[in-house]
Design a protein around this motif. Structure first.
Motif, PDB file in Angstrom:
ATOM      1  N   LEU A  27       0.834  -1.201   0.000  1.00 35.20           N
ATOM      2  CA  LEU A  27       0.000   0.000   0.000  1.00 35.20           C
ATOM      3  C   LEU A  27       0.868   1.251   0.000  1.00 35.20           C
ATOM      4  CD1 LEU A  27      -2.723  -1.044   2.611  1.00 35.20           C
ATOM      5  CD2 LEU A  27      -2.969  -0.964   0.119  1.00 35.20           C
ATOM      6  N   PRO A  28       0.344   2.364  -0.500  1.00 36.77           N
ATOM      7  CA  PRO A  28       1.137   3.617  -0.523  1.00 36.77           C
ATOM      8  C   PRO A  28       1.478   4.095   0.891  1.00 36.77           C
ATOM      9  CG  PRO A  28      -1.144   4.011  -1.194  1.00 36.77           C
ATOM     10  CD  PRO A  28      -0.960   2.533  -1.159  1.00 36.77           C
ATOM     11  N   SER A  29       2.558   4.832   0.993  1.00 33.73           N
ATOM     12  CA  SER A  29       3.084   5.268   2.287  1.00 33.73           C
ATOM     13  C   SER A  29       2.070   6.086   3.071  1.00 33.73           C
ATOM     14  CB  SER A  29       4.369   6.068   2.078  1.00 33.73           C
ATOM     15  OG  SER A  29       4.832   6.590   3.307  1.00 33.73           O
ATOM     16  N   TRP A  30       1.387   7.018   2.414  1.00 33.79           N
ATOM     17  CA  TRP A  30       0.445   7.898   3.125  1.00 33.79           C
ATOM     18  C   TRP A  30      -0.710   7.110   3.728  1.00 33.79           C
ATOM     19  CZ3 TRP A  30      -4.663   8.075   1.779  1.00 33.79           C
ATOM     20  CH2 TRP A  30      -5.010   7.608   0.503  1.00 33.79           C
ATOM     21  N   LEU A  31      -1.135   6.038   3.032  1.00 34.65           N
ATOM     22  CA  LEU A  31      -2.248   5.241   3.548  1.00 34.65           C
ATOM     23  C   LEU A  31      -1.820   4.439   4.771  1.00 34.65           C
ATOM     24  CD1 LEU A  31      -5.154   4.401   3.210  1.00 34.65           C
ATOM     25  CD2 LEU A  31      -4.431   2.630   1.588  1.00 34.65           C
ATOM     26  N   LYS A  32      -0.605   3.915   4.755  1.00 37.56           N
ATOM     27  CA  LYS A  32      -0.111   3.184   5.921  1.00 37.56           C
ATOM     28  C   LYS A  32       0.083   4.127   7.109  1.00 37.56           C
ATOM     29  CE  LYS A  32       3.096   1.034   3.413  1.00 37.56           C
ATOM     30  NZ  LYS A  32       4.196   0.130   2.993  1.00 37.56           N
ATOM     31  N   LYS A  33       0.503   5.360   6.859  1.00 37.68           N
ATOM     32  CA  LYS A  33       0.595   6.342   7.940  1.00 37.68           C
ATOM     33  C   LYS A  33      -0.782   6.667   8.501  1.00 37.68           C
ATOM     34  CE  LYS A  33       4.871   8.838   6.841  1.00 37.68           C
ATOM     35  NZ  LYS A  33       5.449  10.184   6.587  1.00 37.68           N
ATOM     36  N   LEU A  34      -1.754   6.740   7.620  1.00 41.36           N
ATOM     37  CA  LEU A  34      -3.127   7.005   8.047  1.00 41.36           C
ATOM     38  C   LEU A  34      -3.632   5.878   8.942  1.00 41.36           C
ATOM     39  CD1 LEU A  34      -5.205   9.302   7.380  1.00 41.36           C
ATOM     40  CD2 LEU A  34      -6.227   7.700   5.754  1.00 41.36           C
ATOM     41  N   PHE A  35      -3.270   4.640   8.598  1.00 40.82           N
ATOM     42  CA  PHE A  35      -3.649   3.488   9.423  1.00 40.82           C
ATOM     43  C   PHE A  35      -2.994   3.558  10.803  1.00 40.82           C
ATOM     44  CE2 PHE A  35      -4.538   0.568   5.538  1.00 40.82           C
ATOM     45  CZ  PHE A  35      -5.818   1.070   5.478  1.00 40.82           C
ATOM     46  N   VAL A  36      -1.753   4.012  10.878  1.00 36.86           N
ATOM     47  CA  VAL A  36      -1.075   4.127  12.178  1.00 36.86           C
ATOM     48  C   VAL A  36      -1.779   5.169  13.044  1.00 36.86           C
ATOM     49  CG1 VAL A  36       1.073   4.716  13.353  1.00 36.86           C
ATOM     50  CG2 VAL A  36       1.147   3.394  11.241  1.00 36.86           C
ATOM     51  N   ALA A  37      -2.120   6.304  12.441  1.00 34.49           N
ATOM     52  CA  ALA A  37      -2.847   7.333  13.186  1.00 34.49           C
ATOM     53  C   ALA A  37      -4.193   6.789  13.655  1.00 34.49           C
ATOM     54  CB  ALA A  37      -3.044   8.571  12.312  1.00 34.49           C
ATOM     55  N   GLN A  38      -4.863   6.050  12.765  1.00 32.79           N
ATOM     56  CA  GLN A  38      -6.141   5.448  13.143  1.00 32.79           C
ATOM     57  C   GLN A  38      -5.958   4.433  14.268  1.00 32.79           C
ATOM     58  OE1 GLN A  38      -9.252   6.220  12.125  1.00 32.79           O
ATOM     59  NE2 GLN A  38      -9.930   4.744  13.672  1.00 32.79           N
ATOM     60  N   ASN A  39      -4.823   3.767  14.280  1.00 32.33           N
ATOM     61  CA  ASN A  39      -4.531   2.802  15.338  1.00 32.33           C
ATOM     62  C   ASN A  39      -4.521   3.481  16.704  1.00 32.33           C
ATOM     63  OD1 ASN A  39      -2.079   1.499  17.067  1.00 32.33           O
ATOM     64  ND2 ASN A  39      -3.196  -0.088  15.968  1.00 32.33           N
ATOM     65  N   PHE A  40      -3.883   4.638  16.803  1.00 35.51           N
ATOM     66  CA  PHE A  40      -3.850   5.368  18.072  1.00 35.51           C
ATOM     67  C   PHE A  40      -5.242   5.870  18.458  1.00 35.51           C
ATOM     68  CE2 PHE A  40       0.714   6.046  16.912  1.00 35.51           C
ATOM     69  CZ  PHE A  40       1.247   5.371  17.996  1.00 35.51           C
ATOM     70  N   ILE A  41      -5.957   6.414  17.484  1.00 36.49           N
ATOM     71  CA  ILE A  41      -7.305   6.930  17.761  1.00 36.49           C
ATOM     72  C   ILE A  41      -8.222   5.806  18.221  1.00 36.49           C
ATOM     73  CG2 ILE A  41      -9.347   7.968  16.714  1.00 36.49           C
ATOM     74  CD1 ILE A  41      -7.459   9.570  14.909  1.00 36.49           C
TER      75      ILE A  41
END
Length: 672
Positions: free
Chosen positions: A229-243
């Motif tokens: 997956l693209p880098s920005w989407l994986k970063k978005l998933f990490v942020a969603q993980n914390f939320i």
């Protein structure tokens, strides 16, 4: 507090059936590896371990090492009189196999019939698992093992109470359900916070998923595609993980029912994503069961798939309605705008929830942190002040206890209106049990959030002493998953090569861990291959100096069945293994283009020699094992008769299919 105090019988049934399935998966996993791991000829023999404990003054002390295996020779002496064919096998190993078989049998009975969903069955399952865990040593050092023990202990007390042939919710079941909800909060909240307090740069830079799908212990086929997956989407998933982990955990103690449901759904979505993208045995399934404690029966009955409800057997026949029936107003019943108002209220709640999530994203994870190399908009000091030593976890603890007290009295009024000595004694026990468990689990919870800045709000010496005494039983634990992300410099893997002549070496293949680069990824969960999993940890260490690994090398070059049973493909099958090499490679996924052209999932580089030309007579290897108090025995032992003669997996899956068909046909007959 909304609709608290409602019937939770459906949750009890789902939870108890689910726990039976998880115990089944756990005992099956142990059964097929226990001979090679801690059997008489295993990598860490249990009899050697208990002998060391006895030499250190710990002899049959259940308060320190709670296991029935202490008395294996005495127990097997009686069993072997009934089954003489077991006399040629080691007592400790045979008892461990019998414990697994009994665990499998009790799990199946609880799945097959609601009559076996009782206190004694789940008490036996918990104690049997504790008995193996206590002597499992390195192979049972995982967080899901202690979580199964804690959840299993609570399962004993959530079993339904039978009254006049029907099942009711009593006070102890109500308190236990809230303790399971508190366990859900502790697990998820701590897993979110410790990622930040560990100061691992990948979590702070939101790049953890750039490595996780590739470096996790046992990737599955879907892990490969998520890594692409693209880098920005994986970063978005990490942020969603914390939320999700932190925000969702806090929402389950909201005073509004809809927000509690949203919080539970957030946590469930996290677990389903982990199940989809990784092989974490029964752990995520167990977490799902615990998370379901955040919902009431009305929600569960509406959203639970019918095929799952069909597995609950005679659930509908076991429900007893509350003594105080709820009646609907005639005006409300005939109000034509009531359905519209309900939908409008739900829509408003959804919009508020979405706005809260967007606000959390924009406030703490600005767009620069997602699409560029920006930073999150908080600091370690903020985390420690607010989420570790601040008011947030303390308020959550108080809210949980208030919910628990509220629910307890609601159930008392609904189901136990009579005032007898027995009923009052049960109430007093429920209150005492809940208070002690909350205090014990709170102590470990706060201790695990940040070891450097640990401050427990209540300084009670007796509580600390009680926590230490209960520690061997693991009824209260601290959690925190993936504190530090691995594989930043590539995935490290140990590769074993064997030879007959010391010149031509051939690579051996294990069952589940990555090996040959063309080896396909597999779905393994809920099975737990503990040897393959432990090798993942060993590959990240600079030297090969662990007792189990040295023992595996020694037994492999001595062609012992215990070591050979852990190998999927032995290129020297039928020949003697006389020499052994161990190399460490750096593994990484191939790109989609590389996989299309080569068919390989992996590519590897930078081989490092960890052990070279290890021979059958290797004084240094034997010396190292003796220094670690490991017995050296070159005799050959057969694989245990119980493992040889019992096709356990085939029997279990056949019975599970028959259970499903039986309940499905029964429910269909009732409807007709």
């Amino acid at each position: 507090m909304g609709r608290q105090g409602e019937n939770i019988l459906l949750y009890q049934f789902i939870f108890l059936k689910g726990m039976a399935f998880i115990y089944l998966a756990a005992f099956l996993s142990i059964f097929y590896e226990i001979n090679a791991l801690i059997g008489y000829d295993g990598l860490l023999p249990v009899h050697t371990y208990l002998k060391r404990l006895s030499n250190n003054g710990i002899n049959k002390d259940m308060s320190i090492v709670p296991t029935i295996v202490w008395w294996a020779p005495e127990i097997m002496e009686y069993i072997k009189k009934v089954v003489p064919s077991l006399s040629e096998f080691d007592s400790y190993e045979t008892l461990l196999h019998l414990i697994c078989l009994i665990g499998v049998l009790l799990s199946l009975l609880a799945l097959l019939s609601n009559k076996f969903m009782n206190f004694l069955v789940y008490l036996s399952l918990w104690f049997l698992y504790l008995s193996i865990f206590s002597v499992g040593q390195l192979f049972f050092s995982f967080q899901w093992d202690i979580m199964l023990l804690e959840a299993g202990f609570l399962t004993i007390f959530i079993t339904p109470t039978v009254r006049n042939g029907q099942l009711i919710v009593d006070e102890i079941s109500s308190v236990t359900r809230d303790l399971l909800k508190w366990l859900c909060f502790r697990l998820n909240y701590a897993s979110g916070v410790v990622k930040l307090t560990s100061q691992c740069p990948t979590w702070w830079q939101l790049t953890a998923l750039h490595y996780h799908f590739e470096s996790q212990p046992l990737p599955n086929p879907i892990s490969y595609y998520f890594h692409q997956l693209p880098s920005w989407l994986k970063k978005l998933f990490v942020a969603q993980n914390f939320i999700t982990l932190i925000g969702g955990s806090l929402l389950i103690y909201s005073p509004f029912r809809r927000f509690r449901q949203f919080g539970g759904l957030m946590l469930l979505s996290e677990q389903f994503m982990i199940i989809l993208t990784g092989n974490y045995n029964f752990f995520n399934f167990l977490t799902v069961l615990v998370t379901l404690a955040t919902f009431d029966d009305k929600f569960l009955k509406y959203w639970t798939p019918k095929f799952i409800l069909s597995l609950l057997g005679d659930y509908n026949d076991c429900i007893k309605k509350p003594l105080k029936k709820e009646t609907k107003s005639k005006d409300l019943k005939n109000d034509p705008y009531s359905p519209l108002m309900k939908k409008l209220k739900l829509l408003i709640c959804i919009l508020i929830f979405i706005a809260m999530v967007i606000y959390a994203y924009l406030t703490y994870f600005p767009l620069e942190a997602i699409f560029e190399n920006g930073k999150v908009d908080f600091t370690l000091a903020d985390i420690r002040v607010n989420l570790v030593n601040g008011k947030v976890p303390i308020v959550a603890l108080i809210a949980s206890m208030l919910f628990c007290v509220h629910n307890l009295f609601c159930y008392s009024l609904k189901y136990n209106s009579q005032k007898s000595v027995i009923v009052n004694t049960k109430r007093l026990f429920a209150i005492t049990f809940g208070f002690i468990m909350y205090m014990l689990t709170s102590y470990t919870f706060f201790a695990g959030l940040d070891k450097e800045m640990f401050q427990f709000p209540l300084n009670i010496p007796l509580l600390s002493q009680l926590q230490q005494q209960s520690q061997p039983f693991h009824i209260s634990n601290s959690y925190g998953l993936f504190r530090v992300m691995t594989g930043i410099n590539g995935r490290e893997e140990l590769i074993f090569e064997v030879s007959e002549d010391g010149i031509n070496y051939h690579e051996i293949t294990l069952f589940y861990k990555p090996g040959p680069i063309d080896q396909p990824l597999r779905f393994v969960a809920p099975y737990h291959p503990r040897f393959d999993w432990q090798l993942w940890f060993s590959a990240m260490r600079p030297h090969i100096n662990e007792a189990y690994l040295l023992n595996f090398m020694f037994k492999l070059i001595n062609n012992k069945p215990s070591a050979l049973s852990l190998i999927d493909h032995n290129p020297l099958k039928g020949k003697q293994i006389n020499f052994l090499n161990i190399k460490k490679y750096i593994y990484s996924y191939t790109t989609l283009e590389e996989r299309a052209s080569t068919g390989n999932v992996w590519k590897r580089k930078d081989p490092q020699i960890m052990a070279e030309r290890v021979m059958r007579v290797h004084n240094n290897l034997e010396k190292s094992l003796k220094l670690m108090n490991q017995e050296i025995d070159t005799k050959r032992y057969p694989i245990h008769i119980l493992r040889e003669t019992v096709p356990l997996i085939e029997i279990v899956w056949t019975l599970l299919v028959l259970i499903f068909i039986k309940n499905f046909l029964k429910n269909r007959k009732i409807k007709v």
